[in-house]
Design an enzyme around this catalytic site. Sequence first.
Site, mmCIF file in Angstrom:
data_model
loop_
_atom_site.group_PDB
_atom_site.id
_atom_site.type_symbol
_atom_site.label_atom_id
_atom_site.label_comp_id
_atom_site.label_asym_id
_atom_site.label_seq_id
_atom_site.Cartn_x
_atom_site.Cartn_y
_atom_site.Cartn_z
ATOM 1 C CD GLU A 111 0.784 11.835 19.628
ATOM 2 O OE1 GLU A 111 1.056 11.074 18.459
ATOM 3 O OE2 GLU A 111 1.547 11.920 20.360
ATOM 4 C CD GLN B 80 -1.708 1.702 2.914
ATOM 5 O OE1 GLN B 80 -0.538 1.915 3.256
ATOM 6 N NE2 GLN B 80 -2.681 2.093 3.453
ATOM 7 C CB SER C 268 2.854 7.470 4.456
ATOM 8 O OG SER C 268 2.158 6.903 4.982
ATOM 9 C CD GLU D 289 -3.642 1.263 8.729
ATOM 10 O OE1 GLU D 289 -4.169 2.329 7.788
ATOM 11 O OE2 GLU D 289 -2.325 1.031 8.503
#
Lengths: 403, 372
Positions: free
Chosen positions: A370, A123, A126, A241
């Site tokens: 986060e 995949q 990013s 995911e």
Amino acid sequence: MDFNDTPEEATFRQEVRSWLEANVPASSELEGLDYIGTAKLWQKRKYDAGWACIRWPKEHGGRNATAIENVIFGQEESKFDTPDNIFGIGHGMCGPTMMAWATDEQNKEYMPSLASGEKIWCQLFSEPAGGSDLAALRTRAEKDGDEWVINGQKIWTSGAHYSDYGVLVLRTDPTAPKHQGLTYFFIDMKSPGIEIKPIKQISGGANFNEVYFTDVRVSDAQRLGAVGQGWQVALTTLMNERASIGGGGGGVNFDSVFKLAQKVMIDDEPAIRDKTVRSKLADWYVQESGLKFTGYRSMTALSKGEIPGPENSIGKLVGAPKQQDMASFALDLLDASGAIWDKELSEEAGMFQATYMGSPGLRIAGGTDEIMANIIAERVLGLPQDIRVDKGIPFNEVPTSNS
Amino acid sequence: MNFEFSDEQNLLREQARGFLNANCDTKVVRAILDGDASYDTALWTKVVEMGWTATVIPEEYDGLGLSYLELSVIAEELGRALAPIPFSSSVYLATEAIIAAGSKQQKEAWLPKLAAGKIIGCLAVAEGSGRASAKSLTMREKAGALRGSKVPVADGDVADIAVVIAASATGDGASAYLVELDQASVSREVVPTIDPSRSHAKIGFDSASAELLGKEGEGWALLEKLYNRAAVLFAWEQVGGSDTALNMAKDYAMGRFAFGRPIATYQAIKHKLANMYVKTTLARGNCYYGAWALSSDAAELPIAAAAARVSAIQAYYFAAKENIQTHGGMGFTWEFDCQFPYRRSKLLSVNIGSEGVWQEKLISAIEKDRAA
């Protein structure tokens, strides 16, 4: 309230167990194979017997199993010593995305070899400038006839170096607002112009890669969803995911640190006699059992054919920092020798040190702590999104680190 | 796998929540906090009418004979509503003590009255600061009478009977005693606490007549057993309370604007609330297991109860304090409701042994389990 399978589930579990007992490869069968070879051998064996990607439709290589059957299969398989699974991203994310967005012909062509492990998928989402802010990705695709020409760079691509295909999101319209200028494709990783460079991690491993695209051509037929609809397609991938249940059993956990504390000494007494050690262990135990029983609640929902509630979203946010803290604590227990990271000299062949060095990655991959907290706040608790200064303005006018 | 409450139990939850929404909003809590009454007698009467005090009492003693899953559901809702009534003392502790150790005669004498809410029970263990042990108790039985004082005793000022843990007449062990509190030799005074919505007392016994509950010398073991059972129910109250604190914080953060936008859009606030949710969810998972262990008399109860208790203490304290923090200065005012969960969270966490006690119980129980 009970922990028992329904009669159907029990029958299914027994069937799975019997098959696994008869078919999990013995170590002698795996001799001479590297981790890719052993993984492929095991996956192919499962596929041939109808035990690969069991939730998938039969025509795509699965067996139309239910969600709870899939969980049961995973539970039973995890009790055996099987080769490492290198197909997680392909089976868990790429496959479901393809089946939701690709044509029937494409799925018939590509899914069975993905299910069987013959082909490996990765995949490519990013980018150096698009991590937590994934939609800020900048790798370009420009239309040229019935092809697209790709230029740019992806990063953190697990397994790119041994993958046959990849799914990727690309910027097809830099003048549109961030989320609207994206388009989703799948691509042959052996295409000319793709260059893969491993990234060495602080843990010493190199599972991730940088993937460079220089004038790489991909057919418009390999586009998933409409031009400009890439973000929507990407969400299918990302939801898959985060949909996995349970897990997190391996590595440093309560059991391993508890045993270590029984073994190592503090002031001439086993560390487990120490009040501080006991208090910390208690805290980690309740986190671990809390996760486990939250997982049981999700399994119950699956067992009833319902969708698990939002409680399942806490797993990674709890589990990853816990691994890090427990590994750090284990090294403290070892005192000066905690510094040693060696298969022979370290306790548990260096597992505590390996987790200490590997756990920072767990807290980042697949959504940082986060971002996971934001997801819980926004999607579970319903809090409003943060104000976004890039909202509604053309992507190529959004301020960047360089501007 | 069926790790959920049944449809009937969920129906009970809905009824309980609806009932408490109608009869126990925070004004009710505030009235007890501000006023002289020790508890809300009107609410207590209705709770009794609903049969909640009779939930797990066997039918032969005029109870409903339901399971601890039903009682867990009720506990969570009472905790959510911060109900100012002596339910935990009477139901989770005194009633449980009599069910566990009472003679047939004692059960016949007291259980029907406890079920019908005609009397309130309490449990008296502490004798001042610090953690009591079987050996630290100074109150000792002598010829069927108790002398000395117990403080604090939750609901001790309003209870009709007390289960008192005191040093045995002989030996260095402890025993449990049943004491009727309307004797002339019993004196009671309310002690101020951090949570005046749940009253506590100092009870003086001046040769008060007491009868043994269970066997001589087995009082501490009974207490440990009681605590293991009550821990699950306290934990459910704490989880309910955590939810309340989280919801208060959420509602406020959505409506409160700062720097031109709702504070709920700031990550500092989001992450705080997400952490409340995470801790509460973990505690709830442990409470499910605790409820299962309690309701099925499982050998795992000591581990399950301690895990539920530790995580529920942590979740409630965190949610309650960060709820005040989310509210800013307003959360620190008497006028706002943030004080209620903050008070209650600490009260519940010291009531039957605090966090450290339960962490230790948990690890001890795990050691015992692994060694077996």
